[in-house]
Design a protein around this motif. Sequence first.
Motif, PDB file in Angstrom:
ATOM      1  N   ARG A 261      26.515 -62.663 -57.719  1.00  8.34           N
ATOM      2  CA  ARG A 261      26.704 -62.236 -59.115  1.00  8.34           C
ATOM      3  C   ARG A 261      25.433 -61.605 -59.671  1.00  8.34           C
ATOM      4  O   ARG A 261      25.487 -60.637 -60.431  1.00  8.34           O
ATOM      5  CB  ARG A 261      27.082 -63.435 -59.980  1.00  8.34           C
ATOM      6  CG  ARG A 261      28.568 -63.714 -60.172  1.00  8.34           C
ATOM      7  CD  ARG A 261      29.384 -63.484 -58.983  1.00  8.34           C
ATOM      8  NE  ARG A 261      30.799 -63.779 -59.168  1.00  8.34           N
ATOM      9  CZ  ARG A 261      31.641 -63.875 -58.164  1.00  8.34           C
ATOM     10  NH1 ARG A 261      31.220 -63.707 -56.917  1.00  8.34           N
ATOM     11  NH2 ARG A 261      32.916 -64.113 -58.380  1.00  8.34           N
ATOM     12  N   THR A 282      33.809 -53.801 -56.772  1.00  6.22           N
ATOM     13  CA  THR A 282      34.529 -55.069 -56.893  1.00  6.22           C
ATOM     14  C   THR A 282      35.962 -54.899 -56.415  1.00  6.22           C
ATOM     15  O   THR A 282      36.475 -53.772 -56.309  1.00  6.22           O
ATOM     16  CB  THR A 282      34.549 -55.561 -58.356  1.00  6.22           C
ATOM     17  OG1 THR A 282      35.200 -54.570 -59.172  1.00  6.22           O
ATOM     18  CG2 THR A 282      33.155 -55.795 -58.881  1.00  6.22           C
ATOM     19  N   SER A 284      40.177 -55.813 -56.809  1.00 10.33           N
ATOM     20  CA  SER A 284      41.088 -55.683 -57.946  1.00 10.33           C
ATOM     21  C   SER A 284      41.016 -56.896 -58.867  1.00 10.33           C
ATOM     22  O   SER A 284      41.272 -56.799 -60.061  1.00 10.33           O
ATOM     23  CB  SER A 284      42.521 -55.496 -57.438  1.00 10.33           C
ATOM     24  OG  SER A 284      42.887 -56.584 -56.590  1.00 10.33           O
ATOM     25  N   SER A 285      40.642 -58.046 -58.304  1.00 11.62           N
ATOM     26  CA  SER A 285      40.522 -59.258 -59.114  1.00 11.62           C
ATOM     27  C   SER A 285      39.149 -59.412 -59.749  1.00 11.62           C
ATOM     28  O   SER A 285      38.885 -60.392 -60.448  1.00 11.62           O
ATOM     29  CB  SER A 285      40.823 -60.489 -58.256  1.00 11.62           C
ATOM     30  OG  SER A 285      39.893 -60.582 -57.179  1.00 11.62           O
ATOM     31  N   GLY A 286      38.235 -58.467 -59.479  1.00 17.45           N
ATOM     32  CA  GLY A 286      36.905 -58.517 -60.063  1.00 17.45           C
ATOM     33  C   GLY A 286      35.864 -59.194 -59.211  1.00 17.45           C
ATOM     34  O   GLY A 286      34.745 -59.418 -59.672  1.00 17.45           O
ATOM     35  N   ASN A 287      36.209 -59.535 -57.959  1.00 17.91           N
ATOM     36  CA  ASN A 287      35.251 -60.201 -57.078  1.00 17.91           C
ATOM     37  C   ASN A 287      34.301 -59.173 -56.460  1.00 17.91           C
ATOM     38  O   ASN A 287      34.754 -58.228 -55.802  1.00 17.91           O
ATOM     39  CB  ASN A 287      35.997 -60.955 -55.980  1.00 17.91           C
ATOM     40  CG  ASN A 287      35.063 -61.784 -55.114  1.00 17.91           C
ATOM     41  OD1 ASN A 287      34.043 -62.263 -55.587  1.00 17.91           O
ATOM     42  ND2 ASN A 287      35.405 -61.943 -53.851  1.00 17.91           N
TER      43      ASN A 287
END
Length: 792
Positions: A261, A282, A284-287
Amino acid sequence: MISRSLGPEFGGSIGLMFYLAKVCACGVYVLGLVEAILDIFGKDPGSTVSHGLRVLPQGYWYTVLYSSIVLLVCLVVCLVGAHIYAKASFAILLVVTVSLISIFISPLILKPQRFNITHTYGNNHTVTVNPSYTGFNGSTLKNNIGPGYSLDYSTNTMMSFATVFAIMFTSCTGIMAGANMSGELKNPSESIPKGTIMAVSYTFTVYLILFLILSCTCDRLLLINDYAVFQRVNVWPPLVTIGVYCASLSAAMCSMIGASRILHALALDQLFGLPLAPAAVTSSSGNPWVSVLYTWGLVQCTLFAGQLNVIAGIVTVFYLLAYAAVDLACLALEWASAPNFRPTFQLFSWHTCLLGIVSCVVMMFVINPVYSSASIVLLLLLLLFLHYRSPTSSWGYISQALIFHQVRKYLLMLDSRKDHVKFWRPQVLLMVANPRSSCQLICFVNQLKKGGLFVLGHVQIGDLDLLPADPVQPQYNFWLSLVDKLGVKAFVDLTLSPSVRQGTQHLLRITGLGGMKPNTLVLGFYDNSYPEDYFLQDPVFCEGDRGEGDNFGVDLPSLQAYFTPVRHAESPRSLQPEEYVSIIRDAIKMGKNVCLGRYFYQLPPESKGKTFIRGGDSVKTIDVWPSNLLCPGSASYADVCSLFLLQMACVLNMASWWRSARLRIFLCVESQSEDQGWLAKEEQFRDLLGKLRIRAAIKIVTRDNVSCTLGEANPERQNVEIKAVPEDFLRAVNALLKEHSSTAAVRFLYLPHPPSIADQSQQYLTQLDAITQELGPTLLIHGVTPVTCTEL
């Protein structure tokens, strides 16, 4: 968080250091887990045969292999997403809590016993010890209170307070876990303080109880020969094993998630450019899966250390530096007294912040001076890199708040009533109509200011009553971008006024603050020539990436479009001779010195300035004519105006660009006159230069040819009245100047007092134009303030 508080340079460098600390911490936790696994399942070092559960071969490369497998598990979890770890963390907490409970109750159940522990050092050296578990015993506690550092059996090195602190501190590095995962929290501003305080309190209490239990029940020999002692003295050892495995795996995943992060945040802020650009990607889930891969690769490199205690010191130093930076951010915000710094958690003060900074820095050097020095050097290098890279940000800079706080304090201390002539310096207001024709004069005055105030003033003609909004405020960015491109240290002050004269009066009165106010007004020369366009000459304004804007959105085409082309034959003049002379007269009435600059467009850009001043084989000169050439009868070389000329020439000669130039002073005399008093005056003048410590060559110039052209005109004219003089006289003065100062880099001339009658303004300007015709860069100066002092 640090970037938004301290600015991108400091935040980016500390962020990268914190990221490296997280990477090393992840390696520590993985190696700790592998060490715990090998304590249970590893073969005995001196045996090749498996016994019970001890089936895993041991050795350096096996440790690296096992660590890589564990790290791969962490990678898979982190790639799936932090939400899995967040959901599993509660279950891990339950398992660890059960393990702790078993540790707490074990001393109440187990009886005293002895153990047989064997350690192998090298290939053939084996040591066997027989430590004991005594249960709760006062003598055991008494024997364990002293330090008594001994050999570390895992690294074969002598332990000390610093090394033990470094290893123990890695157990407390989860304090920033909540901040690192703030993007996953529903209400981070509330959850982070509460969660952090609860976690720290819980951890402190647990560690304190564990230390007391060990100190009261295990003799020193057992403690220094078995780092997994809780497994030996537990009612059911597998509980401790499971707890250690869960805690270590959880800490490793937490460090990898937190590090990824941090790296993702650095990539989004574009602080390090192309190398970190992929880390901004990232799912699609923001990871941030790319930054997870970056982190995994770096952690894999740390695993080659092979021993937990080897990299524990590095981790602790990096973490301490990051924690010191967090304390510094809070301290700076507190000291800056920023009105918008209103933290919801208020149980801190600048005293605690300062104590935290000092404690962190001191412990860094106690643990390892080499690592600490190297980390600080790395931090400074990153600071310099980010500073010169000048990343664009709109986050706000704590440095600006601190500078404002300190400047306000020192401006209040800078009392104008305490000014003394010994410490006088030019504080210049340069009035600029169009920078396209004034850039060389702007750069010249920048050299002339000698560390004093330098303000670029501009008057926008208009009436605010007739306009829907103030047209001046949006213009500041263009002027400040011009200042940046020219590389001058100047402020900008713009005003809206019905006339240039009134606007200049406003700026002379209100520009500056406290003891820093302009004492000198500089104007461009008023003549009928058409100015050169500097933007077409300097490479700064006509080369490079024309589409790239500065940090505040002003690109080169916008800058060129904002400043209108220079005046040409069809352009009407906005300033009349009467108003121009009135500006000079107003400034003198207000006690300001006045300088008029002519032909400064002939000066080359500063990139070629030194070459121009050195002039090839011969060094250029700065020529000073300290007498009023339009008034031959006035032969005083030591009045206020003449001494002001000398002071300004000396100031210029002290500037870096003009240091190699020679200073020459020209004294005009009449050799045919029967009065030989000028010889005494010359001697007095030489003595004055010695007292003022002015190194200059004095040149005696006869002006007989000039005086004879004046005829019977009254030589002792009043300064405030400008009477007609023959054109032959003006041409003779101009010829005299050309004869002796044709090769000078710049000339300083005495500016006569302007006429008090408006009708004489054109005649006054005509005379100034005639004597300076085709001279080259010339500064006409009228000084009204004393600037020299012969006292100590």
